[in-house]
Design a protein around this motif. Structure first.
Motif, PDB file in Angstrom:
ATOM      1  N   LYS A 277       5.934   4.593  -9.436  1.00  0.00           N
ATOM      2  CA  LYS A 277       6.941   4.400 -10.482  1.00  0.00           C
ATOM      3  C   LYS A 277       7.422   2.956 -10.451  1.00  0.00           C
ATOM      4  O   LYS A 277       7.541   2.360  -9.370  1.00  0.00           O
ATOM      5  CB  LYS A 277       8.143   5.340 -10.284  1.00  0.00           C
ATOM      6  N   LEU A 278       7.728   2.418 -11.632  1.00  0.00           N
ATOM      7  CA  LEU A 278       8.199   1.041 -11.757  1.00  0.00           C
ATOM      8  C   LEU A 278       9.527   1.036 -12.506  1.00  0.00           C
ATOM      9  O   LEU A 278       9.637   1.592 -13.604  1.00  0.00           O
ATOM     10  CB  LEU A 278       7.164   0.203 -12.520  1.00  0.00           C
ATOM     11  N   LEU A 279      10.546   0.420 -11.905  1.00  0.00           N
ATOM     12  CA  LEU A 279      11.891   0.393 -12.506  1.00  0.00           C
ATOM     13  C   LEU A 279      12.335  -1.055 -12.700  1.00  0.00           C
ATOM     14  O   LEU A 279      12.350  -1.836 -11.736  1.00  0.00           O
ATOM     15  CB  LEU A 279      12.905   1.112 -11.604  1.00  0.00           C
TER      16      LEU A 279
ATOM     17  N   LYS B  63      -0.970   3.485 -15.954  1.00  0.00           N
ATOM     18  CA  LYS B  63      -2.264   4.156 -16.046  1.00  0.00           C
ATOM     19  C   LYS B  63      -2.137   5.671 -16.125  1.00  0.00           C
ATOM     20  O   LYS B  63      -3.140   6.379 -16.059  1.00  0.00           O
ATOM     21  CB  LYS B  63      -3.123   3.767 -14.842  1.00  0.00           C
ATOM     22  N   GLY B  64      -0.893   6.164 -16.239  1.00  0.00           N
ATOM     23  CA  GLY B  64      -0.686   7.601 -16.362  1.00  0.00           C
ATOM     24  C   GLY B  64      -0.362   8.277 -15.047  1.00  0.00           C
ATOM     25  O   GLY B  64       0.594   9.045 -14.958  1.00  0.00           O
ATOM     26  N   ASN B  65      -1.161   7.982 -14.010  1.00  0.00           N
ATOM     27  CA  ASN B  65      -0.889   8.554 -12.692  1.00  0.00           C
ATOM     28  C   ASN B  65      -0.306   7.526 -11.721  1.00  0.00           C
ATOM     29  O   ASN B  65       0.108   7.860 -10.621  1.00  0.00           O
ATOM     30  CB  ASN B  65      -2.156   9.166 -12.085  1.00  0.00           C
ATOM     31  N   GLU B  66      -0.258   6.260 -12.140  1.00  0.00           N
ATOM     32  CA  GLU B  66       0.312   5.172 -11.354  1.00  0.00           C
ATOM     33  C   GLU B  66       0.477   3.951 -12.253  1.00  0.00           C
ATOM     34  O   GLU B  66       0.005   3.939 -13.395  1.00  0.00           O
ATOM     35  CB  GLU B  66      -0.588   4.838 -10.153  1.00  0.00           C
ATOM     36  N   VAL B  67       1.138   2.930 -11.725  1.00  0.00           N
ATOM     37  CA  VAL B  67       1.346   1.687 -12.481  1.00  0.00           C
ATOM     38  C   VAL B  67       0.739   0.537 -11.701  1.00  0.00           C
ATOM     39  O   VAL B  67       0.980   0.395 -10.494  1.00  0.00           O
ATOM     40  CB  VAL B  67       2.849   1.407 -12.715  1.00  0.00           C
ATOM     41  N   GLU B  68      -0.046  -0.274 -12.388  1.00  0.00           N
ATOM     42  CA  GLU B  68      -0.557  -1.500 -11.779  1.00  0.00           C
ATOM     43  C   GLU B  68       0.409  -2.632 -12.099  1.00  0.00           C
ATOM     44  O   GLU B  68       0.728  -2.869 -13.268  1.00  0.00           O
ATOM     45  CB  GLU B  68      -1.961  -1.827 -12.293  1.00  0.00           C
ATOM     46  N   VAL B  69       0.883  -3.322 -11.085  1.00  0.00           N
ATOM     47  CA  VAL B  69       1.876  -4.377 -11.238  1.00  0.00           C
ATOM     48  C   VAL B  69       1.244  -5.706 -10.877  1.00  0.00           C
ATOM     49  O   VAL B  69       0.659  -5.858  -9.788  1.00  0.00           O
ATOM     50  CB  VAL B  69       3.105  -4.126 -10.331  1.00  0.00           C
ATOM     51  N   ALA B  70       1.355  -6.683 -11.767  1.00  0.00           N
ATOM     52  CA  ALA B  70       0.769  -8.005 -11.539  1.00  0.00           C
ATOM     53  C   ALA B  70       1.836  -8.985 -11.073  1.00  0.00           C
ATOM     54  O   ALA B  70       2.915  -9.086 -11.676  1.00  0.00           O
ATOM     55  CB  ALA B  70       0.107  -8.512 -12.814  1.00  0.00           C
ATOM     56  N   LEU B  71       1.509  -9.688  -9.993  1.00  0.00           N
ATOM     57  CA  LEU B  71       2.339 -10.792  -9.494  1.00  0.00           C
ATOM     58  C   LEU B  71       1.472 -12.048  -9.526  1.00  0.00           C
ATOM     59  O   LEU B  71       0.871 -12.435  -8.537  1.00  0.00           O
ATOM     60  CB  LEU B  71       2.819 -10.520  -8.061  1.00  0.00           C
TER      61      LEU B  71
ATOM     62  N   THR C 268       0.847  -1.202   0.000  1.00  0.00           N
ATOM     63  CA  THR C 268       0.000   0.000   0.000  1.00  0.00           C
ATOM     64  C   THR C 268       0.878   1.247   0.000  1.00  0.00           C
ATOM     65  O   THR C 268       1.911   1.284   0.678  1.00  0.00           O
ATOM     66  CB  THR C 268      -0.931   0.003   1.230  1.00  0.00           C
ATOM     67  N   ASN C 269       0.458   2.252  -0.775  1.00  0.00           N
ATOM     68  CA  ASN C 269       1.184   3.533  -0.861  1.00  0.00           C
ATOM     69  C   ASN C 269       2.648   3.348  -1.255  1.00  0.00           C
ATOM     70  O   ASN C 269       3.548   3.970  -0.684  1.00  0.00           O
ATOM     71  CB  ASN C 269       1.095   4.299   0.463  1.00  0.00           C
ATOM     72  N   VAL C 270       2.884   2.493  -2.238  1.00  0.00           N
ATOM     73  CA  VAL C 270       4.244   2.246  -2.724  1.00  0.00           C
ATOM     74  C   VAL C 270       4.625   3.360  -3.700  1.00  0.00           C
ATOM     75  O   VAL C 270       3.919   3.603  -4.683  1.00  0.00           O
ATOM     76  CB  VAL C 270       4.351   0.869  -3.410  1.00  0.00           C
ATOM     77  N   ASP C 271       5.718   4.016  -3.429  1.00  0.00           N
ATOM     78  CA  ASP C 271       6.190   5.083  -4.320  1.00  0.00           C
ATOM     79  C   ASP C 271       7.016   4.528  -5.474  1.00  0.00           C
ATOM     80  O   ASP C 271       6.797   4.880  -6.637  1.00  0.00           O
ATOM     81  CB  ASP C 271       7.026   6.093  -3.527  1.00  0.00           C
ATOM     82  N   TYR C 272       7.979   3.655  -5.153  1.00  0.00           N
ATOM     83  CA  TYR C 272       8.899   3.135  -6.171  1.00  0.00           C
ATOM     84  C   TYR C 272       9.035   1.625  -6.022  1.00  0.00           C
ATOM     85  O   TYR C 272       9.324   1.132  -4.926  1.00  0.00           O
ATOM     86  CB  TYR C 272      10.276   3.784  -6.040  1.00  0.00           C
TER      87      TYR C 272
ATOM     88  N   VAL D  22       7.363   4.148 -16.154  1.00  0.00           N
ATOM     89  CA  VAL D  22       8.104   2.878 -16.195  1.00  0.00           C
ATOM     90  C   VAL D  22       9.468   3.099 -16.829  1.00  0.00           C
ATOM     91  O   VAL D  22       9.590   3.768 -17.869  1.00  0.00           O
ATOM     92  CB  VAL D  22       7.324   1.797 -16.977  1.00  0.00           C
ATOM     93  N   TYR D  23      10.511   2.517 -16.218  1.00  0.00           N
ATOM     94  CA  TYR D  23      11.899   2.755 -16.626  1.00  0.00           C
ATOM     95  C   TYR D  23      12.664   1.430 -16.608  1.00  0.00           C
ATOM     96  O   TYR D  23      12.253   0.470 -15.952  1.00  0.00           O
ATOM     97  CB  TYR D  23      12.572   3.736 -15.661  1.00  0.00           C
TER      98      TYR D  23
END
Length: 370
Positions: free
Chosen positions: A221-223, A204-212, A13-17, A345-346
């Protein structure tokens, strides 16, 4: 995943990076993010029990390229590109040493050597002929001659008269390096979760949805720092390259000390105390070694044992103690890919088999894209 309220709250929850990959690049990226954003929530996801790929599986060479590799690179890259690449590798090594310290790395300045087999007469002659030129190219960076001829004082057999010596090369303990990096990350309040494979993501533009797998979470942000496993991510600009390695049992009175290159770096060996580590051989079957599957092949293992018996330890008995493999990330170009893939995403990938040298710098540059 069947997660509790506490697990969701504290980890997802509330993950920045979110950094994918806990190797050299991923942990340096996370540590750099912590420096830049002290109050942020940083999560590192690792699909292996330990950093998967090459970070805990490499040979521990603190190197930036043998003379034959540099000459080979000059055939496909401009002189300035080659200089810039060597400069990045050298700066990366200094950054790694500064962050962790030579004691933690077990950094040993024994120097590096390149040897040439008897049948490699033309390659040997070219390197000796171009040695002054290469030294001239590198002198502005190192302020001294990098390469010099040296006699064979290690008892190698079936090789050309001289080795080419590089006093700036060294060796490290790969396991110690990664343990120190992991300790630094934990001390910096960076969350690390192992055995978590990212199966997809959506910016999604304002955040990234990450699937596990069947579970997903949101991050600002996703790196990606997945190097040899980044083929799909980079539209095949990164090619996986498996490296097979073996290590001997301790050898009494071993006189070999240093890091050694053979055949444009396709083979490499070093001492670890009084053992010999030897790796390489993907040039025997490039296509078979373009894989993300760990394992060994008979053709490579037989060649490694032959080199040990006939060239490296011709008059000594030895036993193989252990074998393993790692996955590198290479490509048509030698320079790493550090780029923004979408709004949030980077990626920092394609280390070209020079992860120890350049990984810390790539991780830092990756974090600095944000």
């Amino acid at each position: 995943m069947d997660l509790s309220y506490w697990e969701l709250k504290n980890w997802f929850t509330n993950v920045d990076y979110t950094v994918v990959g806990s190797g050299i690049v991923g942990l340096h990226a996370a540590l750099r993010l912590r420096e830049r954003f002290p109050e942020s929530k940083i999560l590192v996801l690792e699909k292996g029990v330990l950093p998967q790929g090459a970070s805990t599986k490499n040979a521990g060479f603190a190197c930036f390229g043998s003379i034959s590799e540099i000459i080979d690179d000059l055939e496909t890259h401009s002189e300035q590109e080659v200089i810039d690449l060597i400069k990045k590798r050298w700066e990366g090594l200094q950054l790694l040493r500064k962050r962790l310290g030579d004691t933690a790395l077990d950094f040993k300045s024994y120097g590096g050597y390149e040897l040439f087999l008897k049948e490699a007469e033309s390659a040997y002659a070219e390197c000796i002929e171009k040695l002054p030129f290469i030294n001239g190219v590198l002198k502005p960076l190192f302020k001294a001659a990098v390469f010099a001829k040296e006699e064979n004082r290690f008892g190698f057999s079936g090789i050309q008269q001289h080795l080419v010596f590089n006093p700036f090369e060294a060796q490290i303990d790969t396991g110690n390096m990664m343990q120190a990096l992991l300790k630094n990350a934990v001390s910096a309040n960076i969350l690390i979760l192992n055995q978590q494979t990212v199966t997809g993501y959506l910016d999604k533009g304002n955040e990234v949805e990450v699937a596990l797998g069947d579970f997903s979470f949101r991050t600002q942000k996703l790196l990606f720092a997945t190097n040899g496993f980044a083929n799909t991510l980079t539209n095949a600009a990164v090619i996986p390259a498996r490296a097979q390695v073996l290590i001997t049992e301790p050898i009494p009175d071993l006189v070999i000390k240093g890091t050694f290159h053979l055949d444009k770096g396709y083979y490499y060996f070093r001492n670890i105390g009084n053992r010999i580590l030897l790796g390489g051989g993907r040039n025997l079957n490039f296509e078979a070694e373009k894989t993300t599957v760990f394992g060994h092949t008979e053709i490579v293992q037989k060649k490694l044992e032959q080199l040990l018996k006939e060239v490296i330890l011709p008059n000594q008995k030895f036993k193989i103690a252990h074998r393993w493999s790692g996955i590198m990330g290479i490509g048509a170009r030698k320079n790493p890919i550090v780029s923004q893939l979408s709004d949030n995403v980077y990626c920092g990938v394609r280390l070209g088999g020079m992860g120890v040298a350049i990984g810390s710098l790539v991780g830092t540059e990756l974090a600095d894209l944000i």
